[in-house]
Design a protein around this motif. Structure first.
Motif, mmCIF file in Angstrom:
data_model
loop_
_atom_site.group_PDB
_atom_site.id
_atom_site.type_symbol
_atom_site.label_atom_id
_atom_site.label_comp_id
_atom_site.label_asym_id
_atom_site.label_seq_id
_atom_site.Cartn_x
_atom_site.Cartn_y
_atom_site.Cartn_z
ATOM 1 N N PRO A 199 -6.930 5.966 -3.062
ATOM 2 C CA PRO A 199 -6.518 4.632 -2.630
ATOM 3 C C PRO A 199 -5.293 4.106 -3.373
ATOM 4 N N ASN A 200 -5.011 4.669 -4.553
ATOM 5 C CA ASN A 200 -3.880 4.200 -5.361
ATOM 6 C C ASN A 200 -2.608 5.008 -5.177
ATOM 7 N N GLY A 201 -2.629 6.018 -4.312
ATOM 8 C CA GLY A 201 -1.411 6.778 -4.090
ATOM 9 C C GLY A 201 -1.642 8.272 -4.028
ATOM 10 N N ARG A 244 0.857 -1.184 0.000
ATOM 11 C CA ARG A 244 0.000 0.000 0.000
ATOM 12 C C ARG A 244 0.897 1.239 0.000
ATOM 13 N N PRO A 245 0.653 2.208 -0.898
ATOM 14 C CA PRO A 245 1.484 3.410 -0.922
ATOM 15 C C PRO A 245 1.523 4.113 0.437
ATOM 16 N N ARG A 246 2.707 4.586 0.805
ATOM 17 C CA ARG A 246 2.867 5.312 2.072
ATOM 18 C C ARG A 246 2.423 6.768 1.870
ATOM 19 N N MET A 247 1.201 7.057 2.277
ATOM 20 C CA MET A 247 0.593 8.356 1.969
ATOM 21 C C MET A 247 0.257 9.187 3.199
ATOM 22 N N THR A 248 0.513 8.656 4.397
ATOM 23 C CA THR A 248 0.087 9.346 5.623
ATOM 24 C C THR A 248 0.688 10.737 5.717
ATOM 25 N N LEU A 249 1.978 10.844 5.439
ATOM 26 C CA LEU A 249 2.657 12.144 5.523
ATOM 27 C C LEU A 249 2.049 13.132 4.538
ATOM 28 N N ALA A 250 1.787 12.679 3.314
ATOM 29 C CA ALA A 250 1.209 13.552 2.292
ATOM 30 C C ALA A 250 -0.199 13.977 2.659
ATOM 31 N N ALA A 251 -1.004 13.036 3.130
ATOM 32 C CA ALA A 251 -2.374 13.358 3.488
ATOM 33 C C ALA A 251 -2.420 14.349 4.638
ATOM 34 N N SER A 252 -1.535 14.181 5.617
ATOM 35 C CA SER A 252 -1.495 15.103 6.759
ATOM 36 C C SER A 252 -1.095 16.507 6.334
ATOM 37 N N ALA A 253 -0.361 16.600 5.234
ATOM 38 C CA ALA A 253 0.069 17.912 4.733
ATOM 39 C C ALA A 253 -0.976 18.554 3.831
ATOM 40 N N GLY A 254 -2.089 17.879 3.604
ATOM 41 C CA GLY A 254 -3.150 18.447 2.780
ATOM 42 C C GLY A 254 -3.040 18.131 1.306
ATOM 43 N N LEU A 255 -2.126 17.245 0.934
ATOM 44 C CA LEU A 255 -2.030 16.847 -0.468
ATOM 45 C C LEU A 255 -3.174 15.887 -0.796
ATOM 46 N N SER A 256 -3.610 15.924 -2.033
ATOM 47 C CA SER A 256 -4.686 15.041 -2.452
ATOM 48 C C SER A 256 -4.156 13.621 -2.610
#
Length: 386
Positions: A259-261, A244-256
């Motif tokens: 489920p695919n990244g 699964r793509p590691r997206m937690t840091l990006a999501a917390s920063a407000g990046l879109s």
């Protein structure tokens, strides 16, 4: 001093981008931050090391210090990024705030676990997704001082490659997965069965169409209870149930994110200007291609963009060469699901063609001697992202 171009992640994507950048600009300040040791190695070799008796040290192409010197980068190892502040263009590293000019997220993907691993079995039930994981697994095998009994959970690309490698290394392997055939996402049923037959002949036990219910420790071994009622006993369990793509840091920063990244455009730029994503973590126009060739194409295109020549990324029709010595396999999965498969050949030398309603080639899968046709067929197939 101006803020550096900063890359988070030192896998094939992070180091690949740094190399491409240095080919175009020898002097721009670059900081590369990684949570691991920063050694340069080829990740695909992780699933070939046991047959070749390769120690973790032999998989290292260049140690971290040499990488930093060769690429003229500031390499910060064993460093975790806690947060990204896109408004101030800075990263939070514990109590430290680090400014960046442009930012590239190359954080890769992490193994998914469909079950909970008991704490007391953490040294026996493992995943192998990077060199540090390989070190732990290799050490556990070596400590036995004999051939091991290994249960591989998952019959996808990673599970099949490791099962093939472990058997070639002299170990006993059983495989468990809910799918009825091996490599179900890459192969049509007939070719998946051919691989299964090759595995069975090599002594690999297959428990397809079932899942793991739970684990427990029993007389120095791991007991693996399957939902079909069987109980397997193993020295070690290797879990290969997807990434699964590691997206937690990006999501917390407000990046879109999706489920695919991390959502990026064809320039690999996220929804925030000056922040980019590359490799397994990036979802480019809705497509996440977790394979070497798309990653390399992305690194080359992004390096051009970051050095002043905006370049759209293109993914060609690159076949996936599966590292299963028991039966050679090449697959180019169709992007579209609405295809019909046509198979020709005999025995284990099979060629399957994914075709649209009008007969146009959309993908293919090859086994045995038919893998020799991969180059010609790839020229006829449409690009993944053109």
């Amino acid at each position: 001093m101006s803020a550096p171009l900063t890359i988070i992640g030192s896998g094939m994507a992070g180091f690949g981008l740094a190399r491409q950048l240095r080919n175009r600009d020898a002097e721009r300040p670059i900081t590369l931050i990684t949570a691991d040791g920063g050694d340069d190695y080829s990740k695909p070799l992780l699933s070939t090391g046991f047959a070749k008796r390769l120690s973790p040290e032999r998989l290292v192409a260049r140690p971290a210090l040499q990488v930093a010197q060769d690429l003229n980068v500031t390499l910060r190892t064993h460093t975790f990024v806690d947060a990204i502040d896109t408004s101030s263009r800075s990263l939070q590293l514990g109590a430290e705030t680090l400014a960046y000019d442009q930012l590239v997220l190359a954080t890769g993907a992490a193994p998914t676990l469909p079950f909970t691993i008991p704490d007391e079995l953490a040294e026996r039930v493992m995943t192998v997704n990077d060199l540090d994981d390989y070190r732990r697994f290799h050490s556990s095998l070596a400590a036995l001082q004999r051939p091991a009994k290994v249960v591989v959970v998952g019959t996808g690309l990673v599970g099949c490659e490791f099962a093939d490698d472990l058997v070639a290394g002299g170990h006993s392997v059983s495989m468990v997965a809910p799918e009825e055939i091996l490599l179900a996402r890459l192969l049509p049923a007939e070719l998946g069965r051919a691989l299964g037959d090759a595995f069975l002949e090599a002594g690999i036990q297959l428990y397809c169409g079932t899942t793991v219910s739970f684990f427990w420790h029993e007389q120095g071994a791991v007991a693996v209870k399957l939902n079909g009622g069987d109980t397997l006993h193993a020295d070690l369990v290797l879990v290969a149930t997807g990434l699964r793509p590691r997206m937690t840091l990006a999501a917390s920063a407000g990046l879109s994110v999706s489920p695919n990244g991390i959502v990026v455009d064809r320039y690999l730029e996220t929804t925030v200007r000056g922040v980019f994503a590359l490799g397994d973590v990036a979802c480019v126009d809705g497509l996440n291609a977790m394979y070497v060739q798309p990653l390399q194409a992305g690194a080359k295109a992004l390096a051009a963009t970051l050095t002043g020549s905006p370049t759209l990324v293109n993914y060609g029709p690159w076949p996936i060469m599966v590292k299963t010595s028991l039966l050679p396999i090449v697959s180019l999965p169709p992007v579209e699901s609405a295809v019909r498969w046509r198979t020709e050949g005999s025995g284990r030398d099979l060629a399957a063609f994914a075709e649209s309603d009008d007969g146009q080639l959309q993908g293919f899968a090859l086994t045995g001697d038919c893998v020799r046709r991969k180059v010609r067929l790839a020229r006829l197939a449409p690009p993944l992202l053109g």
